[in-house]
Scaffold this active site. Structure first.
Site, PDB file in Angstrom:
ATOM      1  N   ASP A  28      27.143 -14.981   8.758  1.00 29.87           N
ATOM      2  CA  ASP A  28      25.954 -14.165   8.556  1.00 29.87           C
ATOM      3  C   ASP A  28      25.920 -13.786   7.074  1.00 29.87           C
ATOM      4  O   ASP A  28      26.950 -13.833   6.397  1.00 29.87           O
ATOM      5  CB  ASP A  28      26.038 -12.931   9.445  1.00 29.87           C
ATOM      6  CG  ASP A  28      24.861 -12.005   9.243  1.00 29.87           C
ATOM      7  OD1 ASP A  28      23.724 -12.483   9.256  1.00 29.87           O
ATOM      8  OD2 ASP A  28      25.092 -10.796   9.047  1.00 29.87           O
ATOM      9  N   ASP A  73      24.703  -9.034  15.512  1.00 21.91           N
ATOM     10  CA  ASP A  73      25.090 -10.411  15.808  1.00 21.91           C
ATOM     11  C   ASP A  73      25.943 -10.552  17.071  1.00 21.91           C
ATOM     12  O   ASP A  73      26.575 -11.584  17.270  1.00 21.91           O
ATOM     13  CB  ASP A  73      25.871 -10.992  14.616  1.00 21.91           C
ATOM     14  CG  ASP A  73      25.002 -11.106  13.378  1.00 21.91           C
ATOM     15  OD1 ASP A  73      23.848 -11.536  13.504  1.00 21.91           O
ATOM     16  OD2 ASP A  73      25.476 -10.742  12.294  1.00 21.91           O
ATOM     17  N   ASP A 113      28.425  -9.273  11.216  1.00 24.40           N
ATOM     18  CA  ASP A 113      28.731  -7.854  11.057  1.00 24.40           C
ATOM     19  C   ASP A 113      29.034  -7.178  12.394  1.00 24.40           C
ATOM     20  O   ASP A 113      29.403  -6.012  12.417  1.00 24.40           O
ATOM     21  CB  ASP A 113      27.602  -7.125  10.329  1.00 24.40           C
ATOM     22  CG  ASP A 113      26.282  -7.165  11.096  1.00 24.40           C
ATOM     23  OD1 ASP A 113      25.275  -6.745  10.524  1.00 24.40           O
ATOM     24  OD2 ASP A 113      26.261  -7.613  12.258  1.00 24.40           O
TER      25      ASP A 113
END
Length: 607
Positions: free
Chosen positions: A306, A503, A499
């Site tokens: 991410d 997610d 994180d």
């Protein structure tokens, strides 16, 4: 006491040969190995006959029966020493984890009427009020009732910026109160607090076994009965074949065979190796949920990351205000603050920090967060939209693009586009180190998924020299893209690093999910397989190094144990190896394997 008695008796019998030496050796044997004998017989009655306790008891009682007293005591002694070292190694690993988590508060100031009583956190109940003074740790998860302060969450979440808390906001045990006095209503008992969950997570990490551990467990289940059967054949068959050899000789050799064959070195050292790897990882700020995930890190083919909060700081700063004609910068900022007042998103917080207190207070009549897109609020009868370009275009509002690189918040009032705010994020210091390290350790593909703008994501991907990137993804689109990458990979594992909050679905879908600095989130702890406590992406490379060293040491132990045992078994069959060599082949090798496994716990110097 049993040890000293055994030593005294042994040296005493070298000079004298009293008839009662056997009784004294037996007393020494019971003092040293009575617990093992008890466990063996207890397990027999519970239906668990063939385990290491049974093998050790059978071999040593047999040795006592043929009056090989010193060997019987020595076998049990060394077995107990090996067992003690195993427990010490495990305790050392647990202590290293607890030392890493020195954030666990020792006391709480419980408010009872007008009095403050200093108590242990375990004594506080849900609904109680606790007072936290500046410089103290918040003892339990709760909600702020009175007071405004800043809390340092770095020890728990890895966030370097202190967080402002006020009445109504939830705080977690382990946060450090740095300024004002807080009155907090307790929402969870100590056993359910965030700190306790983390400790429990590591305590039970050994429950999820690696494939090697599972194989050894099954191997020992079938191996032990086979060994006992072979030992029985050694006693019965050779005397019938070789004339002149008595049963006593082959009975002794069968006992030697039993001691050599005990799978202690494998049964103890291999699980300890993985537990040591988990403990060693925790010392580096990495929590691994089980040996299976640690083992899985040995075969990583694709790493998907991410962007925001993972490889970038996630600490946004407003760099430009671009209002439309007829709208001042102050007005644009005013509408943005009203829109973002009730949002906890890092982008919203950056706008609120930038504005400070230079805004006109206004009652917000309605506030709604539109997941993955932005905010919709109603203030003074006007509807304000703040968020992505997608949010506004879905409502039929035409927006003007910007050439500035950064995250853009588009604003509209009553269906009219009024401008945009440009917000910048920056790469974490060790993001490049992570990418370089992953390449070095054989990761074939590194991909970035982000909900941010194409221009921003492309710039970050180019700066890090990633293989591919996908931008402007909604949470459900991230899952779909990850599944596509899973279908494309070959035999290796796919690791997703995020994180841990937004997610969570992607973390759960990946072969191995790694959460970055998100220990404050129950969703992160549940969804992720590995949690990096200090928010440093390069720790993923450290995790790969620890995983590979753990596997190498485990394999060393397997080769060591099998090589020595097979060699001594051949010598025992030829009558060359005695009970003393058997002791070394069993307990000695187990000790060496255990000591080798403890190297993992003390691993330092990773980069």
């Amino acid at each position: 006491m049993g040890l000293w008695l055994g030593i005294i008796i042994y040296f005493f019998t070298l000079i004298f040969t009293p008839n009662w030496a056997g009784i004294l050796f037996f007393i020494s044997y019971l003092l040293i190995g009575g617990e093992i004998v008890y466990l063996a017989f207890r397990n027999i009655f519970r239906g668990r006959i063939f385990d290491e306790n049974f093998l050790m008891t059978l071999a040593t009682l047999g040795a006592l029966a043929i009056k090989v007293y010193p060997e019987a005591v020595a076998v049990m002694l060394f077995y107990r020493v090996g067992d003690a070292i195993q427990h010490r190694a495990v305790d050392h690993s647990r202590r290293s984890i607890e030392a890493l988590l020195e954030i666990k508060p020792d006391y709480a100031h419980l408010q009872k009427g007008e009095q403050l009583i200093k108590v242990r956190p375990a004594e506080v109940q849900v609904g109680d009020l606790v007072v936290v003074k500046p410089g103290e740790k918040i003892p339990l998860d709760g909600r702020v009732v009175e007071g405004i302060s800043y809390v340092d969450t770095a020890a728990l979440t890895g966030e370097s910026v202190e967080r402002r808390v006020q009445p109504g906001e939830e705080v977690l045990s382990g946060f450090l109160n740095t300024s004002g006095v807080l009155l907090i209503e307790v929402l969870k008992e100590e056993a359910q607090s965030t700190i306790s969950k983390i400790l429990e997570l590591v305590e039970h990490a050994g429950d999820k076994k690696a494939p090697t551990e599972q194989f050894i467990t099954k191997f020992a289940r079938f191996y032990t009965p086979v060994v006992v059967g072979i030992a029985l054949l050694v006693v019965l068959v050779p005397p019938l074949i070789f004339s002149g050899s008595g049963y006593a000789l082959w009975f002794y050799r069968a006992l030697v065979f039993l001691v050599i064959s005990c799978p202690c070195a494998l049964v103890i050292s291999i699980p300890l190796g993985y537990f040591g790897g988990i403990g060693g990882a925790s010392r580096q700020g990495i929590l691994v949920k089980g040996g299976n995930y640690l083992d899985g890190l040995n075969n990583v083919e694709t790493v998907v990351v991410d962007k925001t909060g993972t490889i970038t700081e996630g600490v946004f700063e407003v760099v430009a205000l671009e209002p439309e004609p007829g709208i001042s910068k102050e007005e644009l900022l005013q509408f943005a603050v009203w829109a973002e007042t009730f949002s906890n998103h890092p982008i919203a917080q950056s706008i609120l920090r930038y504005a400070g207190e230079c805004v006109v207070p206004q009652k917000i009549e309605r506030s709604e967060e539109i997941i993955g897109r932005g905010m919709e609020v109603k203030v003074g009868g006007q509807t304000i939209l703040a968020g992505s370009k997608v949010l506004l275009t879905e409502r039929g509002i035409e927006v003007r693009e910007t050439e500035a690189v950064g995250t853009v918040v588009y604003l509209a009032v009553e269906g009219k586009f009024i401008g945009k705010i440009i917000i910048a994020d920056k790469l974490k210091k060790d993001s490049r180190v992570m990418v370089k390290g992953l390449r070095k350790w054989g990761v074939k593909q590194i991909v970035m998924l982000s909900g941010d703008r194409e221009a921003v994501v492309a710039e970050v991907a180019a700066e890090l020299a990633l293989d591919n990137y996908y931008a402007e993804l909604l949470p459900q689109e991230k899952v779909a893209k990850l599944e596509e990458l899973l279908r494309r990979k070959s035999k290796g594992n796919l690791v997703f690093v995020g994180d841990g909050i937004n997610d969570a679905p992607v973390l759960a879908r990946a072969d191995i999910g790694v959460a970055m600095g998100a220990l404050g989130s129950d969703a992160a702890i549940e969804a992720a397989d590995v949690v990096i406590m200090n928010d440093q992406p390069a720790k993923l490379v450290t995790a790969l190094q620890i995983a590979r060293r753990t596997r190498r040491i485990v394999r060393e132990n397997i080769v060591l144990a099998l090589t020595v045992k097979i060699g001594v078994l051949l010598l025992g069959g030829l009558g060359i190896a005695s009970m003393w060599e058997a002791v070394f082949a069993d307990v000695g090798v187990a000790l060496l394997a255990i000591l080798n496994a403890t190297r993992i716990i003390r691993m330092e110097g990773f980069a």
